[in-house]
Design an enzyme around this catalytic site. Sequence first.
Site, PDB file in Angstrom:
ATOM      1  N   CYS A 172     -19.296   2.681   8.064  1.00  0.00           N
ATOM      2  CA  CYS A 172     -18.555   1.998   9.126  1.00  0.00           C
ATOM      3  C   CYS A 172     -17.283   2.805   9.347  1.00  0.00           C
ATOM      4  O   CYS A 172     -16.425   2.861   8.455  1.00  0.00           O
ATOM      5  CB  CYS A 172     -18.235   0.564   8.700  1.00  0.00           C
ATOM      6  SG  CYS A 172     -17.200  -0.353   9.868  1.00  0.00           S
ATOM      7  N   CYS A 179     -16.912  -8.884   5.135  1.00  0.00           N
ATOM      8  CA  CYS A 179     -16.181  -7.650   4.866  1.00  0.00           C
ATOM      9  C   CYS A 179     -14.934  -7.962   4.043  1.00  0.00           C
ATOM     10  O   CYS A 179     -14.197  -8.903   4.353  1.00  0.00           O
ATOM     11  CB  CYS A 179     -15.782  -6.977   6.168  1.00  0.00           C
ATOM     12  SG  CYS A 179     -17.174  -6.660   7.285  1.00  0.00           S
ATOM     13  N   CYS A 181       0.734   4.999   6.791  1.00  0.00           N
ATOM     14  CA  CYS A 181       0.160   4.838   8.134  1.00  0.00           C
ATOM     15  C   CYS A 181       1.172   4.137   9.040  1.00  0.00           C
ATOM     16  O   CYS A 181       1.589   3.009   8.755  1.00  0.00           O
ATOM     17  CB  CYS A 181      -1.138   4.043   8.061  1.00  0.00           C
ATOM     18  SG  CYS A 181      -2.322   4.660   6.829  1.00  0.00           S
ATOM     19  N   CYS A 197       0.842  -1.189   0.000  1.00  0.00           N
ATOM     20  CA  CYS A 197       0.000   0.000   0.000  1.00  0.00           C
ATOM     21  C   CYS A 197       0.883   1.246   0.000  1.00  0.00           C
ATOM     22  O   CYS A 197       1.839   1.332   0.784  1.00  0.00           O
ATOM     23  CB  CYS A 197      -0.915  -0.001   1.222  1.00  0.00           C
ATOM     24  SG  CYS A 197      -2.002   1.447   1.313  1.00  0.00           S
ATOM     25  N   ARG A 229     -18.106  -1.865  17.463  1.00  0.00           N
ATOM     26  CA  ARG A 229     -17.391  -3.125  17.212  1.00  0.00           C
ATOM     27  C   ARG A 229     -16.110  -3.212  18.025  1.00  0.00           C
ATOM     28  O   ARG A 229     -15.247  -2.334  17.943  1.00  0.00           O
ATOM     29  CB  ARG A 229     -17.057  -3.267  15.725  1.00  0.00           C
ATOM     30  CG  ARG A 229     -16.235  -4.536  15.424  1.00  0.00           C
ATOM     31  CD  ARG A 229     -16.051  -4.747  13.941  1.00  0.00           C
ATOM     32  NE  ARG A 229     -17.322  -5.019  13.307  1.00  0.00           N
ATOM     33  CZ  ARG A 229     -17.651  -4.575  12.095  1.00  0.00           C
ATOM     34  NH1 ARG A 229     -16.823  -3.826  11.411  1.00  0.00           N
ATOM     35  NH2 ARG A 229     -18.827  -4.874  11.578  1.00  0.00           N
ATOM     36  N   CYS A 257     -19.651  -5.634   3.132  1.00  0.00           N
ATOM     37  CA  CYS A 257     -18.893  -4.460   3.536  1.00  0.00           C
ATOM     38  C   CYS A 257     -17.562  -4.488   2.799  1.00  0.00           C
ATOM     39  O   CYS A 257     -17.014  -5.568   2.549  1.00  0.00           O
ATOM     40  CB  CYS A 257     -18.659  -4.461   5.049  1.00  0.00           C
ATOM     41  SG  CYS A 257     -17.692  -3.049   5.663  1.00  0.00           S
ATOM     42  N   CYS A 270       0.577   0.386  10.218  1.00  0.00           N
ATOM     43  CA  CYS A 270       0.094  -0.650   9.298  1.00  0.00           C
ATOM     44  C   CYS A 270       1.204  -1.503   8.686  1.00  0.00           C
ATOM     45  O   CYS A 270       2.092  -0.971   7.999  1.00  0.00           O
ATOM     46  CB  CYS A 270      -0.732   0.001   8.188  1.00  0.00           C
ATOM     47  SG  CYS A 270      -1.510  -1.231   7.111  1.00  0.00           S
TER      48      CYS A 270
END
Length: 350
Positions: A190, A99, A59, A55, A262, A130, A62
């Site tokens: 979400c 998801c 972040c 990616c 959640r 999702c 991550c």
Amino acid sequence: MTQALRHDWTVQEVNDLFALPFNDLLFQAQCAHRANFDPNQVQVSTLLSIKTGACPEDCKYCPQSAHHKTDLKTERLLEVEHVLSEAKKAKANGSTRFCMGAAWKNPKQRDMPYLVKMVEGVKEMGMETCMTLGMLEKQQAEELADAGLDYYNHNLDTSREYYQEIITTRTYDQRLDTLDNVRSAGMKVCSGGIMGMGETATDRSGLLVQLANLPRHPESVPINMLVKVKGTLLENVDDMDQFEFIRCIAVARIMMPRSHVRLSAGREEMNEQVQALCFMAGANSIFYGCKLLTTPNPDENQDMQLFKKLGIRPEPAALKNGTEEQEEDLYKTLVKQQQKNSPSQFYDAS
């Protein structure tokens, strides 16, 4: 008796909630929970990584970021048939929502036909759908909504003030723009955040204020505890006190009483007693299975054993009758009409 939803929280009010004695806070949260939900039901979802690693985002937390040197094996977008096979297994194991997550800054147009087929295939199984694919343009959101996507996950991660300490390749407003596009397309939102990234208590309040002061609360609010991964820039951050994490669940429940809260990443590091207190504090949704994208998660048998001890039942799938489907179609139409008159439904609530 349910109270009217609020969208005018201040950071000081939320700091005051966090400062309550622990038992008083949990009592308030449990009252809000019982006023809006069956206290002994938990919505169960399964999360599958449909494209892993490489990616371009930076972040700090991550392992899928190309900026970090982790042991993660990168994978291309999974074939549609493989994704649908995993969805069938998830449904057989008791999940009601499937998801699908891809490690992208945003999906390319060439990917859209495959994503649409995945959504359509999972919907045909009778499961809620999702996706989390990074940023979405308006047209992409509408295309996924037309395919039947129920929820789109796009976390704010932390407060606006602390955000630049965690991510520099995408702005806070870009995240809000994606939520705006998702909501305008008629999908459910979400959105939540990650606790334990070195932020202050006021940053946690700021994140929850940003979420609760949106014109419409997210239907699902994931509260994650940081999973520290070797090779990321947060691998050596101090552990978050678990009582403080439980407080985050409780405050989220009080502020967004009709949202599913959640209990998400980090459960592998929590014993049964901590998880039980999270459910007591108002958590009523979990990811079910041995992995959350790339990080560990308690396996299905552990979750079912804990549910049995606590007398908790998985929440049944939401079945729509014809009238409800008509109402939802009408809602989507009204949202699109409203969007033409108002460019953005979101604003800076920091």
